[in-house]
Design a protein around this motif. Sequence first.
Motif, short mmCIF file in Angstrom:
data_model
loop_
_atom_site.label_atom_id
_atom_site.label_comp_id
_atom_site.label_asym_id
_atom_site.label_seq_id
_atom_site.Cartn_x
_atom_site.Cartn_y
_atom_site.Cartn_z
N PRO A 1 -24.77 -19.92 14.04
CA PRO A 1 -24.44 -18.64 13.41
C PRO A 1 -22.95 -18.31 13.51
N GLN A 2 -22.35 -18.57 14.67
CA GLN A 2 -20.92 -18.32 14.85
C GLN A 2 -20.09 -19.19 13.91
N PHE A 3 -20.48 -20.44 13.78
CA PHE A 3 -19.77 -21.37 12.91
C PHE A 3 -19.83 -20.87 11.46
N ALA A 4 -21.03 -20.45 11.03
CA ALA A 4 -21.21 -19.97 9.65
C ALA A 4 -20.35 -18.75 9.37
N ARG A 5 -20.22 -17.85 10.37
CA ARG A 5 -19.41 -16.66 10.17
C ARG A 5 -17.92 -16.99 10.12
N MET A 6 -17.48 -17.91 10.97
CA MET A 6 -16.07 -18.23 11.06
C MET A 6 -15.57 -19.11 9.92
N PHE A 7 -16.46 -19.98 9.43
CA PHE A 7 -16.04 -20.95 8.40
C PHE A 7 -17.01 -20.93 7.22
#
Length: 335
Positions: free
Chosen positions: A148-154
């Motif tokens: 989820p963090q990856f999807a939000r950041m990139f």
Amino acid sequence: MFVHMVLEGVADSALGVGLDVVGTAAELIDAGLTPLPPGTRGLRQRVVSLDGRPVRSAAGRTVAVDGAFSLRGLRKGDVVVLPGMFAASGRTVAKLLAREDIQRAADLLAKAAAKGVMLAASCSATFVLAASGLLEGRTATTTWWLAPQFARMFPRVSLSADLMVVDAGDILTAGSALAHADLMLALVARLAGPSVAHLVTRYLVLDERPSQARYMVMEHLRVSDPGLRAVERFIAQNIGRQLSLDELSRVAAVSPRTLARRVHASLGVTPHELVQRIRVSRAAHLLETTHASVDEIAAQVGYADAAAFRRVFRRFAGESPRRRRGPATQTNTWT
């Protein structure tokens, strides 16, 4: 040439298994147990840091290196491998990316890619690759609890968090730290041939694990958004019946379009995929803790068609559904 770039906090297991996979492949080739494809060079490897000095691992151990990372010494066909650093949460990742050495590494990776060098990263190191801009417009994976963090950041990276390894041509990414073994096997298969990688798998007794979805725990995907928490609870409470997007959006008190946007932003999936993941998660639990058949469990988690359930389970868990052991209430007696 495999160049293992190690940064402060590198996962000991990832670096170790990377060295073992390449080293074993080289030894098997040298022993004549498996041939190299015509025109293929022998396998060599180096461990480097940014400045040539030893680094401290995640376990607090000193990791010796063979020298400093050098763009000048790289040539087309080489592979720069970035083992992950353990990151328990999105906050840890944010601190990681703010480090000066991480920013420098991202810059060097971009320059290495411009020279035609293949790049590979696992676990939190996939964030370093993404920070370099090299993953924009490509498909990648990362460790499942940071998806989820990856999807939000990139948002410009197409994330396939269910997969253990994603091969995007000249860039490969892998999931959590021990998925580094799968990543290295994929690289050995690319550079030395599938037969070499297969023999390494047998010698090191490494299982084939195309997906990390079976390791996913829905609690790690939970967010602070009360609307999405309500949707997850509603799905779990009504797991045996069909649910529409309109019904889910009413639970969240938003429009269907807004719900779809918020689910994707927070979890990196669609509402339909969220329902399927929760069903697969429940099914996996039932397979391990009950004696129910696959067909019976399919019905319990909302699939009237057992064949459709098997397809969905394979997609998200990377394997066919099967019972693994007896009920959880069974205990062992020790004497």
